[in-house]
Design a protein around this motif. Structure first.
Motif, PDB file in Angstrom:
ATOM      1  N   GLU A  34      11.802  38.294  -6.669  1.00  0.00           N
ATOM      2  CA  GLU A  34      10.419  38.370  -7.112  1.00  0.00           C
ATOM      3  C   GLU A  34       9.666  39.325  -6.186  1.00  0.00           C
ATOM      4  O   GLU A  34       9.885  39.314  -4.975  1.00  0.00           O
ATOM      5  CB  GLU A  34       9.772  36.993  -7.073  1.00  0.00           C
ATOM      6  CG  GLU A  34      10.437  36.019  -8.030  1.00  0.00           C
ATOM      7  CD  GLU A  34       9.712  34.694  -8.085  1.00  0.00           C
ATOM      8  OE1 GLU A  34       8.538  34.620  -7.651  1.00  0.00           O
ATOM      9  OE2 GLU A  34      10.321  33.729  -8.551  1.00  0.00           O
ATOM     10  N   PRO A  35       8.766  40.134  -6.749  1.00  0.00           N
ATOM     11  CA  PRO A  35       8.061  41.138  -5.940  1.00  0.00           C
ATOM     12  C   PRO A  35       7.379  40.571  -4.699  1.00  0.00           C
ATOM     13  O   PRO A  35       7.510  41.118  -3.613  1.00  0.00           O
ATOM     14  CB  PRO A  35       7.038  41.726  -6.917  1.00  0.00           C
ATOM     15  CG  PRO A  35       7.631  41.511  -8.262  1.00  0.00           C
ATOM     16  CD  PRO A  35       8.376  40.214  -8.169  1.00  0.00           C
ATOM     17  N   GLY A  36       6.666  39.460  -4.845  1.00  0.00           N
ATOM     18  CA  GLY A  36       5.947  38.893  -3.712  1.00  0.00           C
ATOM     19  C   GLY A  36       6.869  38.489  -2.570  1.00  0.00           C
ATOM     20  O   GLY A  36       6.574  38.729  -1.396  1.00  0.00           O
ATOM     21  N   ALA A  37       7.996  37.884  -2.907  1.00  0.00           N
ATOM     22  CA  ALA A  37       8.948  37.446  -1.884  1.00  0.00           C
ATOM     23  C   ALA A  37       9.575  38.640  -1.172  1.00  0.00           C
ATOM     24  O   ALA A  37       9.759  38.624   0.046  1.00  0.00           O
ATOM     25  CB  ALA A  37      10.033  36.584  -2.532  1.00  0.00           C
ATOM     26  N   VAL A  39       8.333  41.820  -0.875  1.00  0.00           N
ATOM     27  CA  VAL A  39       7.334  42.504  -0.047  1.00  0.00           C
ATOM     28  C   VAL A  39       7.054  41.689   1.213  1.00  0.00           C
ATOM     29  O   VAL A  39       6.983  42.240   2.317  1.00  0.00           O
ATOM     30  CB  VAL A  39       6.046  42.779  -0.859  1.00  0.00           C
ATOM     31  CG1 VAL A  39       4.917  43.248   0.050  1.00  0.00           C
ATOM     32  CG2 VAL A  39       6.314  43.805  -1.957  1.00  0.00           C
ATOM     33  N   ALA A  40       6.941  40.371   1.074  1.00  0.00           N
ATOM     34  CA  ALA A  40       6.691  39.508   2.238  1.00  0.00           C
ATOM     35  C   ALA A  40       7.853  39.588   3.233  1.00  0.00           C
ATOM     36  O   ALA A  40       7.624  39.582   4.448  1.00  0.00           O
ATOM     37  CB  ALA A  40       6.478  38.066   1.790  1.00  0.00           C
ATOM     38  N   GLU A  43       7.433  42.762   5.190  1.00  0.00           N
ATOM     39  CA  GLU A  43       6.279  42.660   6.080  1.00  0.00           C
ATOM     40  C   GLU A  43       6.582  41.798   7.303  1.00  0.00           C
ATOM     41  O   GLU A  43       5.984  41.974   8.354  1.00  0.00           O
ATOM     42  CB  GLU A  43       5.068  42.101   5.326  1.00  0.00           C
ATOM     43  CG  GLU A  43       4.495  43.095   4.343  1.00  0.00           C
ATOM     44  CD  GLU A  43       3.391  42.511   3.464  1.00  0.00           C
ATOM     45  OE1 GLU A  43       3.210  41.267   3.448  1.00  0.00           O
ATOM     46  OE2 GLU A  43       2.725  43.303   2.776  1.00  0.00           O
ATOM     47  N   ALA A  66       6.390  47.129  -7.545  1.00  0.00           N
ATOM     48  CA  ALA A  66       5.684  46.325  -6.540  1.00  0.00           C
ATOM     49  C   ALA A  66       5.910  46.876  -5.137  1.00  0.00           C
ATOM     50  O   ALA A  66       4.995  46.882  -4.308  1.00  0.00           O
ATOM     51  CB  ALA A  66       6.149  44.878  -6.615  1.00  0.00           C
ATOM     52  N   ALA A  70       3.181  48.424  -2.490  1.00  0.00           N
ATOM     53  CA  ALA A  70       3.075  47.929  -1.111  1.00  0.00           C
ATOM     54  C   ALA A  70       3.351  49.028  -0.088  1.00  0.00           C
ATOM     55  O   ALA A  70       3.411  48.765   1.106  1.00  0.00           O
ATOM     56  CB  ALA A  70       4.042  46.768  -0.906  1.00  0.00           C
TER      57      ALA A  70
END
Length: 111
Positions: A34-37, A39-40, A43, A66, A70
């Motif tokens: 998933e994009p959020g996971a 990117v996190a 980071e 994504a 970012a």
């Protein structure tokens, strides 16, 4: 020192491999596709990526967009080119694919 990541995308979990400029494995992980996971995860690293390789596929477009948003240095790799580079691999697994993609990024063997 540059760091290079290869990502082998699967439906639920993607395999990550980070190598340094000498080709040594620095970190490996499994991250939700998933994009959020994703990117996190980047980071949370203590170092900057020189390049990230993502093999083209049905989920890759969504993740690629994504990652670009970012501002990650991601490249979408052509499937045939990656397959041809991996022909000599005797056993194909998601983990080995991630390692191979990381090495392709480190060596610049992509278009």
């Amino acid at each position: 020192m540059g760091y290079y990541t290869g990502i082998d995308v699967s439906l639920e979990v993607s395999h990550f491999c980070v190598v340094d400029a000498a080709g040594s494995i620095v970190k490996e992980a499994r991250v939700a596709s998933e994009p959020g996971a994703i990117v996190a995860w980047f980071e949370g690293l203590d170092f900057q990526m020189a390049a990230i390789g993502l093999e083209a596929g049905p989920l890759s477009q969504w993740l690629y967009a994504a990652m670009i948003e970012a501002k990650l240095p991601v490249t979408l790799l052509e499937t045939r080119q990656v397959r041809d580079a991996f022909r000599s691999m005797p056993v194909k697994t998601d983990r080995k694919d991630a390692r191979g993609i990381a090495q392709l990024m480190r060596l610049g063997w992509y278009r």
